[in-house]
Design an enzyme around this catalytic site. Structure first.
Site, PDB file in Angstrom:
ATOM      1  CG  HIS A  83      53.268 -16.848  21.178  1.00  0.00           C
ATOM      2  ND1 HIS A  83      53.565 -16.087  20.076  1.00  0.00           N
ATOM      3  CD2 HIS A  83      54.045 -16.369  22.191  1.00  0.00           C
ATOM      4  CE1 HIS A  83      54.498 -15.193  20.396  1.00  0.00           C
ATOM      5  NE2 HIS A  83      54.794 -15.332  21.672  1.00  0.00           N
ATOM      6  CG  ASN A 156      57.731 -12.292  18.915  1.00  0.00           C
ATOM      7  OD1 ASN A 156      57.081 -13.344  18.814  1.00  0.00           O
ATOM      8  ND2 ASN A 156      57.981 -11.726  20.074  1.00  0.00           N
TER       9      ASN A 156
HETATM   10 FE1  HDD Z   1      58.073 -17.056  24.083  1.00  0.00          FE
HETATM   11  C1  HDD Z   1      55.818 -19.372  23.075  1.00  0.00           C
HETATM   12  C2  HDD Z   1      58.392 -15.936  20.872  1.00  0.00           C
HETATM   13  C3  HDD Z   1      60.180 -14.547  25.145  1.00  0.00           C
HETATM   14  C4  HDD Z   1      58.062 -18.367  27.166  1.00  0.00           C
HETATM   15  N1  HDD Z   1      57.246 -17.536  22.323  1.00  0.00           N
HETATM   16  C5  HDD Z   1      56.347 -18.538  22.107  1.00  0.00           C
HETATM   17  C6  HDD Z   1      56.031 -18.607  20.722  1.00  0.00           C
HETATM   18  C7  HDD Z   1      56.750 -17.641  20.096  1.00  0.00           C
HETATM   19  C8  HDD Z   1      57.520 -16.977  21.106  1.00  0.00           C
HETATM   20  C9  HDD Z   1      56.749 -17.337  18.631  1.00  0.00           C
HETATM   21  C10 HDD Z   1      55.026 -19.566  20.101  1.00  0.00           C
HETATM   22  C11 HDD Z   1      55.702 -20.772  19.533  1.00  0.00           C
HETATM   23  C12 HDD Z   1      54.660 -21.640  18.859  1.00  0.00           C
HETATM   24  O1  HDD Z   1      54.157 -21.236  17.803  1.00  0.00           O
HETATM   25  O2  HDD Z   1      54.360 -22.694  19.410  1.00  0.00           O
HETATM   26  N2  HDD Z   1      59.007 -15.488  23.204  1.00  0.00           N
HETATM   27  C13 HDD Z   1      59.099 -15.276  21.864  1.00  0.00           C
HETATM   28  C14 HDD Z   1      60.069 -14.239  21.601  1.00  0.00           C
HETATM   29  C15 HDD Z   1      60.571 -13.845  22.802  1.00  0.00           C
HETATM   30  C16 HDD Z   1      59.919 -14.644  23.816  1.00  0.00           C
HETATM   31  C17 HDD Z   1      60.451 -13.730  20.230  1.00  0.00           C
HETATM   32  C18 HDD Z   1      61.604 -12.825  23.110  1.00  0.00           C
HETATM   33  C19 HDD Z   1      62.539 -12.488  22.311  1.00  0.00           C
HETATM   34  N3  HDD Z   1      58.922 -16.518  25.828  1.00  0.00           N
HETATM   35  C20 HDD Z   1      59.793 -15.490  26.052  1.00  0.00           C
HETATM   36  C21 HDD Z   1      60.298 -15.554  27.406  1.00  0.00           C
HETATM   37  C22 HDD Z   1      59.705 -16.653  27.986  1.00  0.00           C
HETATM   38  C23 HDD Z   1      58.850 -17.239  26.981  1.00  0.00           C
HETATM   39  C24 HDD Z   1      61.282 -14.594  28.025  1.00  0.00           C
HETATM   40  C25 HDD Z   1      59.822 -17.205  29.378  1.00  0.00           C
HETATM   41  C26 HDD Z   1      60.764 -16.936  30.216  1.00  0.00           C
HETATM   42  N4  HDD Z   1      57.032 -18.533  24.984  1.00  0.00           N
HETATM   43  C27 HDD Z   1      57.235 -18.930  26.256  1.00  0.00           C
HETATM   44  C28 HDD Z   1      56.439 -20.171  26.614  1.00  0.00           C
HETATM   45  C29 HDD Z   1      55.751 -20.522  25.275  1.00  0.00           C
HETATM   46  C30 HDD Z   1      56.202 -19.397  24.374  1.00  0.00           C
HETATM   47  C31 HDD Z   1      55.576 -20.025  27.804  1.00  0.00           C
HETATM   48  C32 HDD Z   1      54.238 -20.748  25.313  1.00  0.00           C
HETATM   49  C33 HDD Z   1      54.002 -22.044  24.612  1.00  0.00           C
HETATM   50  C34 HDD Z   1      55.308 -22.548  24.255  1.00  0.00           C
HETATM   51  O3  HDD Z   1      56.281 -21.720  24.752  1.00  0.00           O
HETATM   52  O4  HDD Z   1      55.556 -23.565  23.641  1.00  0.00           O
HETATM   53  O5  HDD Z   1      57.273 -21.169  27.076  1.00  0.00           O
END
Ligand code: HDD
Length: 700
Positions: A83, A156
């Site tokens: 993202h 999402n």
């Molecule tokens: Fe995630 C970012 C949505 C599963 C780990 N995720 C991130 C963002 C969104 C989502 C919208 C961007 C937020 C922003 O604008 O800063 N992610 C989802 C959705 C998931 C999902 C809807 C499942 C239903 N994500 C998911 C899992 C993991 C992560 C299972 C880790 C185990 N996601 C992350 C992250 C991020 C992230 C690596 C990247 C940057 C941040 O968090 O701040 O931690």
């Protein structure tokens, strides 16, 4: 006369300086703040570094140069691992329905209650500088600054996820991101490693169907829905709880581009979505969404043919209706992209009293991941102190120090319980956040429940709930992606899964690939799929609203255009709530038949028709004859036809359509009087003319 703000020092008197590099042409008004170093030293010369002699070496002693360059060198922070590419805006959430019966959360309790929000939309796979329009799921993250603390709904634009357990997330992301040896493809799932992972991970198939659908080619970030994905819990003041799923519904309706249009847009304007969101808010055309809840109890959950803790499953609203409880309006652009959009830190663990987690194993892993990632991205545990992340309600505790500590907490007491600071913060057993006291039992084990084993039924449900054009788009996307896969065994496994999902889908994909469906070896599902009753609510076409509001129509004008027709068109488009943009062969504009000048918003070379929702061509004969000689003009109308757009024309414009080989149908409208303009506006409001698909010059 401008004056320096308190705390700023004014430039003593206007200066104009001449250096060896030439005169500095900069207007300096009286009373403007003086440019200083970060230590507050007023800078005399911001154009030349300190040198030993006019043509001599630069001196290390130039502390002003070193401070400036050092700061610049560290301007970037690590981009989000997923993202990374995002656009955001401020706004508010307004509760439109009293929800106190099922949650004690104050921001949902009372009709009319307004809560500030900051919402960031994103693509998933691409880097921060990647284009806005690749085929990808969009992130939809909302930070509610509630009176009881921040609540982050990090969702999402599709309602399900690829995997059931957070432990697989790094693998999923490594598979979809650019391949680590070659560093490509950027922002694309159409490559071997993604499909290799998918082919070996049948739980992903339901989301794959969504990812290959039109949902992942949004026309605008204003035209996507959002989903909290997981099942959460709502808890009321009496401590009673129910399950909940969160849904955002775009007021403008879900709208998509075609695949070819998305590809063209990536080249024509790689900031297409970011610009669209910014400009809409800037002109006061504020995007909005309703918030809907699917609230259900344990008995309902038990009655469903799938597990509500499984994030690869949705609950059709035909089974549990969505109740609208509020609306979100985004009405203010960020003042600074870095400080706000880049530094905003969303965490699903940011929760307020009245909402609680479920045992969804994907959600449980996310509760760790986001807090952890902020530590490395934002450099330490005080990221909550950045203005965009700070709660808007008071917050006090005894956490101290750490990187980037911005506060100066006084006093000798930084612990609790204490007797030395009776005025200090204390816990609030009754009004504070209390996790639901739920009994858990079972062996400690790395287990996937049996109830998570059905990986195909909802993939089939989704596909079969769509209209034939939507189904065709999924098949086309799958064929495109498989066409990019080099490893035959990977492709074959993917086709084997499609065979289980739906024989018609397999046949369509195979036909597009030129492969015999009969040769495909079907996958062997862990659990045979069921035929669930179709859920028409899953089709985005079914929810289409047929409005032109918030969209943009372009008219390509040539010399000799009839000013009256142009004006009628402008009025008709504006009355429908859309914007009319004038494109001319040159930025200088053209002259109408009556000799009056017609100003252009864009020159043809900078404004291909993929940028607009509908188009028209108007002009007199000699002007159009000149246009017919330009490949860019023929491409303009040809692309509009291929992208299934409404096309208006006068007699001159018709000549260009013919020269370009554009066909005719109900959405190609001859423009003259008011009724014809209304007909064109209605055709444009209807969106994509799917009936045109398959006609010569379009994609089947
Ligand atoms: Fe995630 C970012 C949505 C599963 C780990 N995720 C991130 C963002 C969104 C989502 C919208 C961007 C937020 C922003 O604008 O800063 N992610 C989802 C959705 C998931 C999902 C809807 C499942 C239903 N994500 C998911 C899992 C993991 C992560 C299972 C880790 C185990 N996601 C992350 C992250 C991020 C992230 C690596 C990247 C940057 C941040 O968090 O701040 O931690």
């Amino acid at each position: 006369m401008p004056s320096a703000r308190p705390g700023q020092r004014a430039v003593p008197s206007p200066v104009s300086r001449t250096g060896a590099g030439g005169e500095l042409h900069q207007q300096v008004a009286e009373g403007v703040p003086a440019l200083t170093s970060n230590q507050g030293v007023v800078v005399a010369d911001n154009q030349n570094s300190l040198r030993g002699g006019q043509r001599g070496p630069t001196l290390l002693e130039d502390f002003l140069l070193r401070e400036k360059i050092t700061h610049f060198d560290h301007e970037r922070i690590p981009e989000r691992v997923v993202h990374a590419r995002g656009s955001a805006a401020h706004g508010y959430f307004e509760c439109t329905h009293d929800c106190s019966a099922f949650t004690r959360a104050a921001f949902l309790a009372k009709r009319g209650k307004k809560t500030p929000v900051f919402t960031r939309f994103s693509t998933v796979a691409g880097g921060a500088g990647s284009a806005d329009t690749p085929r990808d799921v969009r992130g939809f993250a909302v930070k509610f600054y509630t009176d009881e603390g921040n609540f982050d709904l990090v969702g999402n634009n599709v309602p399900v996820f690829f995997i059931q357990d957070a432990i697989k997330f790094p693998d999923l992301i490594h598979a979809v991101k650019m391949e680590p040896d070659r560093g490509f493809p950027q922002a694309a799932s159409a490559h071997d490693t993604f499909w290799d992972f998918i082919s070996l991970t049948p739980e992903s198939l339901h989301m794959v169907m969504w990812a290959m659908s039109d949902r992942t080619l949004p026309r605008s970030l204003r035209m996507i829905d959002g989903f909290g994905v997981h099942t959460f819990r709502l808890v009321n003041a009496a401590g009673e709880w129910q399950f909940v799923k969160f849904h955002w519904r775009s007021t403008l309706g879900v709208q998509s581009t075609t695949w070819d249009e998305a590809v063209q847009l990536a080249g024509a304007d790689s900031d297409y979505h970011r610009r669209d969101l910014w400009q809409a808010i800037d002109r006061g055309d504020f995007p909005s969404w309703t918030l809907g809840l699917q609230v259900f109890d344990q008995a309902t959950a038990d009655s469903l043919p799938f597990d509500v803790l499984d994030p690869t499953k949705l609950i059709p609203e035909e089974l549990v209706p969505i109740q609208t409880v509020g609306r979100m309006v985004l009405d203010r652009n960020p003042a600074n992209f870095f400080a706000e959009t880049e530094q905003v830190a969303f965490c699903p663990s940011h929760l307020v009293p009245g909402i609680d987690f479920s045992n969804d194993p994907l959600l449980q892993g996310r509760l760790f991941s986001y807090l952890d990632t902020q530590l490395s991205r934002l450099g330490g545990p005080n990221f909550h102190q950045r203005p965009i992340n700070q709660p808007r309600c008071p917050f006090h505790n005894l956490q101290r120090d750490g990187q980037h500590q911005m506060q100066v907490p006084g006093g000798r007491v930084a612990y609790e319980p204490n007797s030395l600071a009776p005025e200090g913060p204390r816990e609030s057993p009754r009004s504070g956040f209390n996790s639901l006291a739920l009994a858990e039992e079972g062996p400690k084990a790395r287990l996937r429940p049996e109830s998570f084993a059905d990986h195909y039924s909802q993939a089939r449900l989704f596909y079969r709930s769509l209209t034939p054009p939507e189904q065709g788009h999924i098949a086309a996307a799958l064929a495109f992606e498989q066409g990019k896969v080099d490893t035959a065994a990977v492709r074959e496994r993917v086709l084997g899964h499609l065979a289980v999902i739906d024989a018609g889908l397999l046949a369509d994909v195979c036909q597009r690939l030129g492969v015999a469906a009969a040769d495909v070896v079907p996958a062997r599902p862990a659990m045979p799929p069921q035929d669930l009753p179709p859920a028409p609510s899953l089709s985005q076409l079914a929810s289409r609203q047929g409005e032109l509001a918030g969209r943009e129509v372009a008219v390509l004008v040539a010399d000799g255009v009839d000013a009256a027709v142009l004006n009628r068109l402008r009025l008709g488009v504006q009355r429908a709530g859309a914007k009319l943009t004038v494109v001319a062969p040159l930025l200088a504009g053209v002259h109408a038949a009556d000799g009056s000048p017609v100003a252009a918003d864009h020159a043809l070379a900078g404004a291909p028709s993929c940028l607009f929702d509908a188009v028209a061509v108007l002009g007199g004969e000699p002007g159009i004859a000149a246009l017919c000689g330009k490949p860019a003009a023929a491409d303009w109308v040809r692309a509009a036809w291929r992208h299934l757009k409404a096309i208006g024309h006068d007699d001159g414009g018709h000549a260009l359509l013919q020269a370009a080989g554009v066909g005719s149908d109900g959405a190609v409208v001859a423009l003259s009087g008011k009724a014809s303009v209304e007909q064109f506006v209605a055709a444009a409001a209807a969106g994509k003319h799917l009936a045109r698909e398959g006609a010569p010059g379009t994609d089947a």
